[in-house]
Design an enzyme around this catalytic site. Sequence first.
Site, PDB file in Angstrom:
ATOM      1  N   ASP A  91      68.242   2.950  61.901  1.00 46.08           N
ATOM      2  CA  ASP A  91      69.062   3.712  60.846  1.00 46.08           C
ATOM      3  C   ASP A  91      68.592   3.146  59.525  1.00 46.08           C
ATOM      4  OD1 ASP A  91      71.128   6.261  60.628  1.00 46.08           O
ATOM      5  OD2 ASP A  91      71.697   4.407  59.132  1.00 46.08           O
TER       6      ASP A  91
ATOM      7  N   GLU B  33      70.024   3.399  55.392  1.00 46.71           N
ATOM      8  CA  GLU B  33      71.034   3.423  54.296  1.00 46.71           C
ATOM      9  C   GLU B  33      70.151   3.567  52.824  1.00 46.71           C
ATOM     10  OE1 GLU B  33      73.648   5.315  54.772  1.00 46.71           O
ATOM     11  OE2 GLU B  33      73.718   4.905  56.775  1.00 46.71           O
TER      12      GLU B  33
ATOM     13  N   HIS C 231      78.155   5.856  57.921  1.00 44.86           N
ATOM     14  CA  HIS C 231      77.278   5.546  56.701  1.00 44.86           C
ATOM     15  C   HIS C 231      77.044   3.837  56.511  1.00 44.86           C
ATOM     16  CE1 HIS C 231      77.293   9.791  55.709  1.00 44.86           C
ATOM     17  NE2 HIS C 231      78.695   9.744  55.613  1.00 44.86           N
TER      18      HIS C 231
END
Length: 248
Positions: free
Chosen positions: A22, A24, A180
């Site tokens: 993942d 950001e 997030h």
Amino acid sequence: MTQIEPITFATRFRGFLPVVIDVETGGFNSQTDALLEIAAVFLEMRSDGTLARGETIRYHVAPFPGANLEPASMAVTGIDPHHPLRPAISEEDALQRIFREVRNAIRAADCTRAVLVGHNAFFDLNFLNAAVARTQVKRNPFHPFSSFDTATLGGVAFGQTVLMRATLAAGLEWDTASAHSAAYDAERTADLFCTVCNQFQGVFDASRRRLASMGPLQIEPSPVPGAPVQGAPMQGAPMQGAPNTVDP
């Protein structure tokens, strides 16, 4: 009776090792927007072939020179890339650290390459590939375009494509305040991937028995004696290039 190989990562995923990633970022454009966090979650396989979440590694990443930071994206992630206490490292350093651990996991699992698992995996894979191109990091262990997408899997298994909704529909926990963050989102993605794979374990077992009963499968038809093989050089023509090998 036809012998069926024990279930390993290599036999479960055709020689590939699924690794959850993942990222950001400072926006949606992998070519211009900053990579700000990256997390990798490794998976473990139990003796019965079911999957479980393993170790997580994550890094704060310093924006590359000239990187764009979209205000809307920064508001969603809450990341302050210039905070003096933020332990950020360069893209190159972050990629090298993660790739080193992924290559070790590939060897330990007797696999040939890693495949990225992500929620809307094309997004994470695009940013990963763009960072590799910018930094010229060598020996990227991930397949350049194949991936496992938990948005698709969540839609098939639970009728939900949003990570939060798919996670809750799967009976897993969700903490909105922690969302997030690359590490948190990667761990929830890993849990979702494991849950779907485990629920489809019976389907996989049946398919293995079905294929084993067929014996060796012939992918391409046997060439007609004397006919040229497609892709082979003409007689007397030099061979171009070398066999394509993958160094994990």
